[in-house]
Enzyme design. Structure first.
Site, mmCIF file in Angstrom:
data_model
loop_
_atom_site.group_PDB
_atom_site.id
_atom_site.type_symbol
_atom_site.label_atom_id
_atom_site.label_comp_id
_atom_site.label_asym_id
_atom_site.label_seq_id
_atom_site.Cartn_x
_atom_site.Cartn_y
_atom_site.Cartn_z
ATOM 1 N N GLU A 1 104.801 23.217 29.225
ATOM 2 C CA GLU A 1 105.337 22.620 30.215
ATOM 3 C C GLU A 1 104.688 23.082 31.745
ATOM 4 O O GLU A 1 104.852 21.987 32.976
ATOM 5 C CB GLU A 1 106.606 23.862 30.471
ATOM 6 C CG GLU A 1 107.775 23.566 29.812
ATOM 7 C CD GLU A 1 108.855 24.533 29.483
ATOM 8 O OE1 GLU A 1 108.833 25.383 30.179
ATOM 9 O OE2 GLU A 1 110.066 23.691 29.851
ATOM 10 N N LYS B 1 118.416 16.160 28.698
ATOM 11 C CA LYS B 1 119.629 16.666 28.522
ATOM 12 C C LYS B 1 120.294 15.565 29.268
ATOM 13 O O LYS B 1 121.686 15.467 29.214
ATOM 14 C CB LYS B 1 119.491 17.976 30.062
ATOM 15 C CG LYS B 1 118.274 19.116 28.988
ATOM 16 C CD LYS B 1 118.470 20.347 30.458
ATOM 17 C CE LYS B 1 117.342 21.223 30.269
ATOM 18 N NZ LYS B 1 116.929 21.996 31.281
HETATM 19 O O1 LIG Z 1 116.137 30.257 31.202
HETATM 20 P P1 LIG Z 1 117.146 29.233 31.147
HETATM 21 O O2 LIG Z 1 117.413 28.588 32.325
HETATM 22 O O3 LIG Z 1 117.775 28.986 29.954
HETATM 23 O O4 LIG Z 1 115.712 28.155 30.403
HETATM 24 C C1 LIG Z 1 115.092 27.959 28.921
HETATM 25 C C2 LIG Z 1 114.256 27.693 29.556
HETATM 26 O O5 LIG Z 1 114.522 25.613 29.130
HETATM 27 C C3 LIG Z 1 113.561 25.050 30.555
HETATM 28 O O6 LIG Z 1 113.445 24.993 31.223
HETATM 29 C C4 LIG Z 1 113.627 23.745 30.271
HETATM 30 O O7 LIG Z 1 114.487 23.150 29.946
HETATM 31 C C5 LIG Z 1 111.852 25.882 29.911
HETATM 32 O O8 LIG Z 1 111.176 25.873 31.586
HETATM 33 C C6 LIG Z 1 112.680 27.688 30.109
HETATM 34 O O9 LIG Z 1 112.213 28.848 29.833
#
Ligand SMILES: O=P(O)(O)OC[C@H]1O[C@](O)(CO)[C@@H](O)[C@@H]1O
Length: 445
Positions: free
Chosen positions: A287, A422
């Protein structure tokens, strides 16, 4: 203390070229320290280890104790950075068969909210039916679909089985201070909650309550884990010379390898307990660096298991890979190969040797074979699978990732690319607010 050895990359790249990164690394370190680089609003992890207070640790330990006293099982609901750090540490430190042991010293830790598998969630909820269970709901944004969906199921089940009052005691939220549905729910229901600081991104959050609370519930010493990270915060600090700073050398070496066509880094372990450290590392580097059509692809294997599946490819496939081996110096237990009079299996040449000695020879033999096959090899040595070493290793990878991302020229602290799937999923599911996207995507099917 962990150490890094890059000698076995020198047939492929030169030491001189690695050391030529010194000035760039210095600039990257200064940009991190002074907050002048890309993504500078996400640098809260940089001096996090040394800024964690005793009061904070005590609060985490007290909450962990409540869960330990009131739960046979604790489900950690989270995805990506919101579960991988905790799982990496817990699996690295746990007995490999912990859930099968009759006398348990800590609640069984299970994970949810990191997939949308109907069978997974069905089977989990079935298993929990007669269990005194609790939930740690972890989401920085508080809106991640996978986690929210799992939490909706688990919250209902916990309340139904244990009553609202007990549920309130055994559900803990770790989320943003103000924003997101997880915060609204926690405040409305009166759950104990912890805050994920704004300036710490998910994949850098293992030393916030995101990692520390589940790790403490599992019975591990979070003070020692943090102390291990503090050691590395010092050892990889900007005042340490390039030659002495393992994070600087690792960042420079991987960038030099990348420049020379080595596009894939394979993180290797010879210890099955490190599987999830690799999963955590994959997110951290994937990432952080995979953007603007650039970035080393982070892959991982568990040896010697995968030597019998991926070994062929690594030995003789396309020469675009290099390996970084995590080597564990000392085991937690001792086990010798027994003598066998009949020697029908022909293994008496190993009799009396420790199993780890065999493993270490597999490690050494593999390193030389892969180098001979055209695969540069770096080696990170950690003393043992204990809290200090793992804390050190995690921080080492974080700081090296920050430096490496800046060397590559990207913003290592955002992840704009993960939104694409998403948006499509929400459009396909007719989420309110996605009407236009729904029409557009339907037309493409
Ligand atoms: O803690 P959240 O906001 O649920 O996100 C979980 C994971 O999803 C992401 O945002 C990717 O969609 C990651 O960077 C992150 O670790």
């Amino acid at each position: 203390m962990i150490s890094l050895n890059i000698e076995k990359t020198f047939g492929f790249i030169s030491k001189e070229n690695v050391f030529a990164y010194e000035a760039q690394v210095k600039a990257a370190q200064e940009a991190l320290e002074n907050g002048t680089g890309k993504g500078n609003d996400f640098l809260g992890w940089l001096h996090l280890p040394s800024s964690i207070t005793q009061e904070h640790l005590a609060d985490l330990k007290a909450t962990a104790q409540t869960l330990r006293e009131n739960c046979e099982v604790v489900v950690v609901a989270g995805i990506g950075g919101s579960y991988l750090g905790a799982r990496a540490v817990i699996e690295a430190l746990s007995n490999s068969f912990t859930w099968l042991q009759e006398k348990k010293t800590a609640p069984v830790i299970l994970y949810a909210g990191h997939n949308i598998g109907e069978d997974y969630l069905y089977e989990l909820t079935e298993y929990l039916k007669d269990k005194k269970f609790g939930v740690i709901n972890i989401s920085k944004s508080g809106t991640t679909t996978e986690t929210a969906l799992a939490f909706r199921l688990l919250k209902k089940q916990c309340e139904n089985q244990r009553g609202k009052e007990v549920a309130k005691k055994v559900i803990v939220a770790i989320t943003d201070a103000k924003k997101g549905a997880a915060r609204v729910t926690a405040d409305n229901e009166g759950y104990k909650s912890f805050i994920i600081p704004d300036n710490v991104g998910g994949r850098f959050s293992v030393l916030t309550p995101v990692g520390l609370l589940p790790i403490a519930v599992a019975g591990f010493d979070i003070e020692k884990l943090v102390a291990g990270a503090v050691v590395m915060e010092k050892a990889c600090g900007k005042d340490v010379s390039f030659a002495e700073n393992p994070a600087a050398i690792y960042a420079a070496t991987r960038n030099e390898l990348y420049k020379n066509g080595k596009k894939i880094e394979i993180l290797v372990n010879f210890n099955p307990k490190l599987h999830y450290v690799s999963e955590w590392w994959k997110q951290l580097y994937g990432e952080s660096e995979g953007k603007e059509n650039k970035g080393i692809f982070p892959a991982a294997v568990d040896f010697s298991t995968d030597l019998h599946s991926m070994g062929q490819w690594i030995q003789e496939g396309e020469r675009t890979i290099y390996e970084t081996v995590i080597s564990v110096e000392n085991t937690q237990h001792k086990l010798q190969v027994p003598v066998d009079e009949a020697n029908l299996d022909g293994l008496n040449f190993l009799a009396g040797k420790r199993v780890d000695e065999v493993n270490k020879m597999a490690e050494l033999g593999t390193q030389l074979a892969h180098v001979d096959g055209g695969v540069p090899n770096m080696r990170i040595v950690i003393p043992a699978l204990n809290e200090e070493s793992i804390g050190s290793l995690l921080y080492f990878f974080e700081i090296a990732c920050g430096i490496s991302g800046y060397l590559l020229g990207v913003n290592p602290f955002n992840q704009p690319g993960v939104e694409a799937y998403k948006k499509n999923m929400f459009a396909l599911l007719n989420k309110p607010g996605y009407e236009e996207e729904s029409k557009a995507i339907q037309a493409r099917l």
